[in-house]
Design a protein around this motif. Structure first.
Motif, mmCIF file in Angstrom:
data_model
loop_
_atom_site.group_PDB
_atom_site.id
_atom_site.type_symbol
_atom_site.label_atom_id
_atom_site.label_comp_id
_atom_site.label_asym_id
_atom_site.label_seq_id
_atom_site.Cartn_x
_atom_site.Cartn_y
_atom_site.Cartn_z
ATOM 1 N N MET A 108 0.838 -1.185 0.000
ATOM 2 C CA MET A 108 0.000 0.000 0.000
ATOM 3 C C MET A 108 0.885 1.253 0.000
ATOM 4 O O MET A 108 1.787 1.389 0.813
ATOM 5 N N ARG A 109 0.621 2.138 -0.893
ATOM 6 C CA ARG A 109 1.410 3.359 -1.034
ATOM 7 C C ARG A 109 1.012 4.366 0.055
ATOM 8 O O ARG A 109 -0.164 4.569 0.317
ATOM 9 N N ILE A 110 2.016 4.988 0.674
ATOM 10 C CA ILE A 110 1.703 5.979 1.696
ATOM 11 C C ILE A 110 1.944 7.383 1.147
ATOM 12 O O ILE A 110 2.699 7.572 0.200
ATOM 13 N N THR A 111 1.310 8.358 1.783
ATOM 14 C CA THR A 111 1.433 9.737 1.325
ATOM 15 C C THR A 111 2.807 10.298 1.690
ATOM 16 O O THR A 111 3.516 9.755 2.544
ATOM 17 N N SER A 112 3.137 11.415 1.071
ATOM 18 C CA SER A 112 4.398 12.088 1.359
ATOM 19 C C SER A 112 4.464 12.513 2.827
ATOM 20 O O SER A 112 5.510 12.383 3.474
ATOM 21 N N GLU A 113 3.355 13.013 3.366
ATOM 22 C CA GLU A 113 3.320 13.433 4.773
ATOM 23 C C GLU A 113 3.522 12.248 5.707
ATOM 24 O O GLU A 113 4.219 12.362 6.726
ATOM 25 N N GLU A 114 2.905 11.122 5.375
ATOM 26 C CA GLU A 114 3.089 9.913 6.190
ATOM 27 C C GLU A 114 4.533 9.442 6.142
ATOM 28 O O GLU A 114 5.103 9.033 7.155
ATOM 29 N N ARG A 115 5.148 9.507 4.964
ATOM 30 C CA ARG A 115 6.554 9.101 4.827
ATOM 31 C C ARG A 115 7.464 10.026 5.631
ATOM 32 O O ARG A 115 8.381 9.580 6.313
ATOM 33 N N LYS A 116 7.200 11.334 5.566
ATOM 34 C CA LYS A 116 8.000 12.290 6.349
ATOM 35 C C LYS A 116 7.892 11.984 7.839
ATOM 36 O O LYS A 116 8.892 11.986 8.550
ATOM 37 N N ALA A 117 6.673 11.711 8.299
ATOM 38 C CA ALA A 117 6.458 11.386 9.716
ATOM 39 C C ALA A 117 7.206 10.108 10.086
ATOM 40 O O ALA A 117 7.811 10.007 11.170
ATOM 41 N N GLN A 118 7.197 9.141 9.184
ATOM 42 C CA GLN A 118 7.898 7.874 9.411
ATOM 43 C C GLN A 118 9.408 8.103 9.510
ATOM 44 O O GLN A 118 10.078 7.554 10.395
ATOM 45 N N ILE A 119 9.944 8.932 8.648
ATOM 46 C CA ILE A 119 11.382 9.243 8.665
ATOM 47 C C ILE A 119 11.753 9.945 9.974
ATOM 48 O O ILE A 119 12.759 9.610 10.613
ATOM 49 N N ILE A 120 10.934 10.896 10.386
ATOM 50 C CA ILE A 120 11.202 11.614 11.641
ATOM 51 C C ILE A 120 11.152 10.659 12.824
ATOM 52 O O ILE A 120 12.026 10.695 13.704
ATOM 53 N N THR A 121 10.150 9.789 12.855
ATOM 54 C CA THR A 121 10.034 8.813 13.951
ATOM 55 C C THR A 121 11.263 7.923 14.009
ATOM 56 O O THR A 121 11.820 7.685 15.092
ATOM 57 N N GLU A 122 11.711 7.437 12.866
ATOM 58 C CA GLU A 122 12.904 6.573 12.848
ATOM 59 C C GLU A 122 14.164 7.350 13.223
ATOM 60 O O GLU A 122 15.047 6.801 13.884
ATOM 61 N N ALA A 123 14.242 8.607 12.834
ATOM 62 C CA ALA A 123 15.390 9.438 13.230
ATOM 63 C C ALA A 123 15.433 9.575 14.750
ATOM 64 O O ALA A 123 16.499 9.439 15.370
ATOM 65 N N ILE A 124 14.281 9.816 15.350
ATOM 66 C CA ILE A 124 14.198 9.919 16.817
ATOM 67 C C ILE A 124 14.636 8.605 17.458
ATOM 68 O O ILE A 124 15.400 8.594 18.424
ATOM 69 N N ASN A 125 14.175 7.488 16.899
ATOM 70 C CA ASN A 125 14.544 6.176 17.449
ATOM 71 C C ASN A 125 16.038 5.912 17.357
ATOM 72 O O ASN A 125 16.654 5.404 18.303
ATOM 73 N N ILE A 126 16.643 6.269 16.233
ATOM 74 C CA ILE A 126 18.094 6.083 16.074
ATOM 75 C C ILE A 126 18.844 6.910 17.111
ATOM 76 O O ILE A 126 19.756 6.423 17.782
ATOM 77 N N ILE A 127 18.459 8.179 17.239
ATOM 78 C CA ILE A 127 19.117 9.072 18.208
ATOM 79 C C ILE A 127 18.951 8.516 19.622
ATOM 80 O O ILE A 127 19.898 8.501 20.407
ATOM 81 N N HIS A 128 17.761 8.036 19.935
ATOM 82 C CA HIS A 128 17.476 7.507 21.271
ATOM 83 C C HIS A 128 18.304 6.249 21.549
ATOM 84 O O HIS A 128 18.854 6.089 22.644
ATOM 85 N N GLU A 129 18.397 5.381 20.574
ATOM 86 C CA GLU A 129 19.080 4.096 20.767
ATOM 87 C C GLU A 129 20.598 4.215 20.699
ATOM 88 O O GLU A 129 21.311 3.522 21.432
ATOM 89 N N GLN A 130 21.103 5.097 19.808
ATOM 90 C CA GLN A 130 22.548 5.102 19.537
ATOM 91 C C GLN A 130 23.211 6.467 19.650
ATOM 92 O O GLN A 130 24.426 6.575 19.507
ATOM 93 N N GLY A 131 22.434 7.525 19.869
ATOM 94 C CA GLY A 131 23.000 8.861 19.972
ATOM 95 C C GLY A 131 22.981 9.596 18.639
ATOM 96 O O GLY A 131 22.828 8.987 17.573
ATOM 97 N N PHE A 132 23.149 10.912 18.695
ATOM 98 C CA PHE A 132 23.112 11.750 17.494
ATOM 99 C C PHE A 132 24.149 11.352 16.440
ATOM 100 O O PHE A 132 23.855 11.379 15.243
ATOM 101 N N PRO A 133 25.373 10.972 16.837
ATOM 102 C CA PRO A 133 26.362 10.618 15.805
ATOM 103 C C PRO A 133 25.924 9.437 14.917
ATOM 104 O O PRO A 133 26.379 9.320 13.781
ATOM 105 N N ALA A 134 25.054 8.580 15.445
ATOM 106 C CA ALA A 134 24.609 7.410 14.671
ATOM 107 C C ALA A 134 23.563 7.754 13.614
ATOM 108 O O ALA A 134 23.284 6.948 12.726
ATOM 109 N N LEU A 135 22.988 8.946 13.701
ATOM 110 C CA LEU A 135 21.959 9.325 12.734
ATOM 111 C C LEU A 135 22.601 9.567 11.369
ATOM 112 O O LEU A 135 23.403 10.472 11.199
ATOM 113 N N SER A 136 22.258 8.721 10.419
ATOM 114 C CA SER A 136 22.768 8.870 9.058
ATOM 115 C C SER A 136 21.638 8.598 8.076
ATOM 116 O O SER A 136 20.668 7.909 8.402
ATOM 117 N N ILE A 137 21.790 9.133 6.889
ATOM 118 C CA ILE A 137 20.788 8.906 5.839
ATOM 119 C C ILE A 137 20.739 7.418 5.496
ATOM 120 O O ILE A 137 19.666 6.854 5.281
#
Length: 195
Positions: A1-30
């Motif tokens: 199922m295709r998701i909207t651009s806004e949903e994808r942006k929210a998903q990216i932000i959520t995963e960025a927060i999770n990466i930072i939480h789990e591994q710290g800011f230096p671990a955040l990479s594209i």
């Protein structure tokens, strides 16, 4: 199922927060973000120009939460109740969004970029002003002691930060909202003018 651009942006932000939480800011990479979201690295750039743009998205999420608090407080009566709920709503949010504790406790990271720093200043100033206005209104009604407003705001907001810091150190093993209710009740007892 295709998701909207806004949903994808929210998903990216959520995963960025999770990466930072789990591994710290230096671990955040594209690359890591793309892996977690399940899309290509170029697809990330269709939604965000840079890593700083993603971090700005996290700050926007924090700002939206601040606006949500303001809306919640509008439905309440009395300055003391609003002060109490301002304190507790923040803790309820963090209890539901543990990963955001790392963001909240890592403000120094935002100072590396002027735009991010300015955005953080806007967010914290809005929360500060909201609480300061409630304290001033309560003081005018002689509900709380006529102490320095800046000191009272720092005392209350510092208590929120300290509870969250202790909660994170204890690996989230206690109810932060229950602890917060006890703390805010104690603070208000100290501030309320006895009639």
């Amino acid at each position: 199922m295709r998701i909207t651009s806004e949903e994808r942006k929210a998903q990216i932000i959520t995963e960025a927060i999770n990466i930072i939480h789990e591994q710290g800011f230096p671990a955040l990479s594209i690359r890591e973000l793309a892996l977690r979201v399940g899309i290509s690295e170029p697809a990330i750039y269709r939604h965000f120009k840079s890593k700083d743009d993603i971090i700005m998205g996290i700050l926007n999420k924090m700002q939206e939460f601040g606006q949500h608090i303001e809306q919640q407080l509008q439905s309440l009566d009395g300055e003391l109740e609003k002060i109490k709920q301002l304190f507790l709503l923040q803790l309820v949010y963090f209890e539901k969004n543990q990963a955001m504790t790392t963001i909240m406790l890592s403000e120094e990271v935002f100072h590396l970029n002027k735009k991010l720093k300015r955005k953080l200043e806007i967010i914290t100033s809005a929360r500060y002003r909201l609480l300061a206005d409630l304290i001033i209104a309560a003081q005018k009604k002689k509900l709380i002691f006529d102490e320095d407003v800046d000191n009272l705001v720092s005392l209350i907001m510092g208590a929120v930060r300290m509870i969250i810091f202790q909660w994170k150190l204890k690996d989230y093993q206690f109810s932060v909202t229950r602890r917060g209710k006890s703390m805010v009740d104690t603070m208000l007892k100290m501030l309320i003018v006895k009639k």
